[in-house]
Design a protein around this motif. Structure first.
Motif, PDB file in Angstrom:
ATOM      1  N   LYS A 157      13.691  16.896  -3.836  1.00 57.80           N
ATOM      2  CA  LYS A 157      12.330  16.776  -4.375  1.00 57.80           C
ATOM      3  C   LYS A 157      11.671  15.488  -3.885  1.00 57.80           C
ATOM      4  O   LYS A 157      10.477  15.484  -3.548  1.00 57.80           O
ATOM      5  N   ALA A 158      12.441  14.401  -3.847  1.00 58.43           N
ATOM      6  CA  ALA A 158      11.903  13.112  -3.389  1.00 58.43           C
ATOM      7  C   ALA A 158      11.518  13.178  -1.915  1.00 58.43           C
ATOM      8  O   ALA A 158      10.470  12.652  -1.517  1.00 58.43           O
ATOM      9  N   ARG A 159      12.352  13.831  -1.123  1.00 58.94           N
ATOM     10  CA  ARG A 159      12.020  13.979   0.300  1.00 58.94           C
ATOM     11  C   ARG A 159      10.739  14.788   0.466  1.00 58.94           C
ATOM     12  O   ARG A 159       9.869  14.439   1.282  1.00 58.94           O
ATOM     13  N   SER A 160      10.599  15.840  -0.311  1.00 59.59           N
ATOM     14  CA  SER A 160       9.378  16.654  -0.251  1.00 59.59           C
ATOM     15  C   SER A 160       8.157  15.867  -0.709  1.00 59.59           C
ATOM     16  O   SER A 160       7.067  16.054  -0.180  1.00 59.59           O
ATOM     17  N   ALA A 161       8.339  14.992  -1.678  1.00 58.66           N
ATOM     18  CA  ALA A 161       7.228  14.183  -2.177  1.00 58.66           C
ATOM     19  C   ALA A 161       6.821  13.112  -1.164  1.00 58.66           C
ATOM     20  O   ALA A 161       5.633  12.815  -1.011  1.00 58.66           O
ATOM     21  N   ALA A 162       7.795  12.528  -0.469  1.00 57.48           N
ATOM     22  CA  ALA A 162       7.518  11.427   0.459  1.00 57.48           C
ATOM     23  C   ALA A 162       7.070  11.900   1.835  1.00 57.48           C
ATOM     24  O   ALA A 162       6.328  11.192   2.520  1.00 57.48           O
ATOM     25  N   SER A 163       7.487  13.076   2.240  1.00 57.01           N
ATOM     26  CA  SER A 163       7.230  13.549   3.598  1.00 57.01           C
ATOM     27  C   SER A 163       5.738  13.627   3.962  1.00 57.01           C
ATOM     28  O   SER A 163       5.351  13.162   5.043  1.00 57.01           O
ATOM     29  N   PRO A 164       4.868  14.175   3.108  1.00 53.90           N
ATOM     30  CA  PRO A 164       3.448  14.223   3.495  1.00 53.90           C
ATOM     31  C   PRO A 164       2.841  12.830   3.679  1.00 53.90           C
ATOM     32  O   PRO A 164       1.996  12.629   4.549  1.00 53.90           O
ATOM     33  N   ARG A 221       0.836  -1.208   0.000  1.00 49.89           N
ATOM     34  CA  ARG A 221       0.000   0.000   0.000  1.00 49.89           C
ATOM     35  C   ARG A 221       0.871   1.258   0.000  1.00 49.89           C
ATOM     36  O   ARG A 221       0.582   2.229  -0.699  1.00 49.89           O
ATOM     37  N   TYR A 222       1.944   1.238   0.779  1.00 47.70           N
ATOM     38  CA  TYR A 222       2.854   2.381   0.830  1.00 47.70           C
ATOM     39  C   TYR A 222       3.471   2.632  -0.542  1.00 47.70           C
ATOM     40  O   TYR A 222       3.469   3.763  -1.029  1.00 47.70           O
ATOM     41  N   ASN A 223       3.994   1.584  -1.160  1.00 52.77           N
ATOM     42  CA  ASN A 223       4.594   1.747  -2.485  1.00 52.77           C
ATOM     43  C   ASN A 223       3.569   2.228  -3.503  1.00 52.77           C
ATOM     44  O   ASN A 223       3.880   3.064  -4.351  1.00 52.77           O
ATOM     45  N   GLY A 224       2.349   1.740  -3.403  1.00 56.84           N
ATOM     46  CA  GLY A 224       1.294   2.188  -4.314  1.00 56.84           C
ATOM     47  C   GLY A 224       0.971   3.663  -4.150  1.00 56.84           C
ATOM     48  O   GLY A 224       0.666   4.353  -5.121  1.00 56.84           O
ATOM     49  N   ALA A 225       1.050   4.158  -2.918  1.00 56.85           N
ATOM     50  CA  ALA A 225       0.797   5.579  -2.665  1.00 56.85           C
ATOM     51  C   ALA A 225       2.008   6.440  -3.019  1.00 56.85           C
ATOM     52  O   ALA A 225       1.866   7.575  -3.482  1.00 56.85           O
ATOM     53  N   TYR A 263       4.515  10.129   4.662  1.00 58.21           N
ATOM     54  CA  TYR A 263       5.061   9.663   5.940  1.00 58.21           C
ATOM     55  C   TYR A 263       4.275  10.271   7.101  1.00 58.21           C
ATOM     56  O   TYR A 263       3.893   9.559   8.042  1.00 58.21           O
ATOM     57  N   THR A 264       4.024  11.561   7.037  1.00 54.31           N
ATOM     58  CA  THR A 264       3.279  12.242   8.097  1.00 54.31           C
ATOM     59  C   THR A 264       1.895  11.622   8.256  1.00 54.31           C
ATOM     60  O   THR A 264       1.428  11.400   9.383  1.00 54.31           O
ATOM     61  N   ARG A 265       1.245  11.314   7.133  1.00 60.20           N
ATOM     62  CA  ARG A 265      -0.084  10.688   7.172  1.00 60.20           C
ATOM     63  C   ARG A 265      -0.013   9.301   7.788  1.00 60.20           C
ATOM     64  O   ARG A 265      -0.870   8.911   8.582  1.00 60.20           O
ATOM     65  N   ILE A 266       1.023   8.546   7.445  1.00 64.62           N
ATOM     66  CA  ILE A 266       1.151   7.173   7.929  1.00 64.62           C
ATOM     67  C   ILE A 266       1.352   7.121   9.439  1.00 64.62           C
ATOM     68  O   ILE A 266       0.796   6.255  10.114  1.00 64.62           O
ATOM     69  N   ILE A 267       2.156   8.023   9.976  1.00 61.63           N
ATOM     70  CA  ILE A 267       2.445   7.938  11.417  1.00 61.63           C
ATOM     71  C   ILE A 267       1.450   8.725  12.262  1.00 61.63           C
ATOM     72  O   ILE A 267       1.562   8.734  13.488  1.00 61.63           O
ATOM     73  N   ALA A 268       0.463   9.358  11.631  1.00 55.14           N
ATOM     74  CA  ALA A 268      -0.549  10.109  12.382  1.00 55.14           C
ATOM     75  C   ALA A 268      -1.189   9.185  13.417  1.00 55.14           C
ATOM     76  O   ALA A 268      -1.533   8.042  13.128  1.00 55.14           O
ATOM     77  N   GLY A 269      -1.325   9.683  14.616  1.00 56.05           N
ATOM     78  CA  GLY A 269      -1.948   8.911  15.680  1.00 56.05           C
ATOM     79  C   GLY A 269      -0.970   8.060  16.473  1.00 56.05           C
ATOM     80  O   GLY A 269      -1.356   7.478  17.490  1.00 56.05           O
TER      81      GLY A 269
END
Length: 159
Positions: A121-128, A35-39, A130-136
């Motif tokens: 650019k890749a870090r900027s693309a992946a960061s949101p 799922r992560y790779n797909g996103a 990552y933030t969504r995944i670790i929410a909570g």
């Protein structure tokens, strides 16, 4: 600690009649990574990267130059596949490679200026994502998660 009736480790054991795939950690890990790779993939594609190249950039972003073998181990990619990835990335001017001054048998790989810019650019693309995944997850939850994943890895290596 025993494996009693309420122990989910029993349900996650594929050798028992009580096995439940949704209690099997490796199914859950594969499902998560898929799922992560797909996103992540469309975000990377938008900046001209694929997931293997992203992994290499992220690893080199921590420290470079690195040997191809070291990269392969860190990225959990077979050496022959990593060699092809590095060649493709060199053709795209993301990395430069050449023999080590200390040991000509070792091929070192380093980020180019274009690779460094693409890494940002890749870090900027992946960061949101990552933030969504670790929410909570609290800091303690996150620390426990990484500790448990490391423990599974160590246990598997000791087998």
């Amino acid at each position: 600690m025993g494996q009693g009736r309420d122990d989910n480790r029993r349900l996650g054991d594929p050798g028992t009649p009580a096995f439940c795939v949704d209690k099997y950690p490796f199914f859950l890990l594969n499902r998560l990574v898929s799922r992560y790779n797909g996103a992540l993939e469309p975000r990377l594609r938008a900046i001209g990267l694929d997931i293997p190249s992203w992994r290499v950039l992220m690893i080199l972003g921590e420290r470079h130059p690195r040997g191809v073998r070291d990269l392969a181990e860190a990225a959990v990619i077979p050496l022959s596949t990593m060699t092809r990835i590095v060649q493709r990335m060199a053709a795209a001017d993301l990395v430069a490679s050449g023999p080590s001054a200390d040991d000509a048998r070792v091929t070192l790989v380093a980020l180019t200026p274009h690779g460094e810019a693409t890494l940002e650019k890749a870090r900027s693309a992946a960061s949101p994502l990552y933030t969504r995944i670790i929410a909570g997850l609290s800091a303690a939850d996150f620390d426990q998660l990484t500790h448990l994943l490391d423990q599974l890895y160590v246990n598997l290596a000791e087998g």
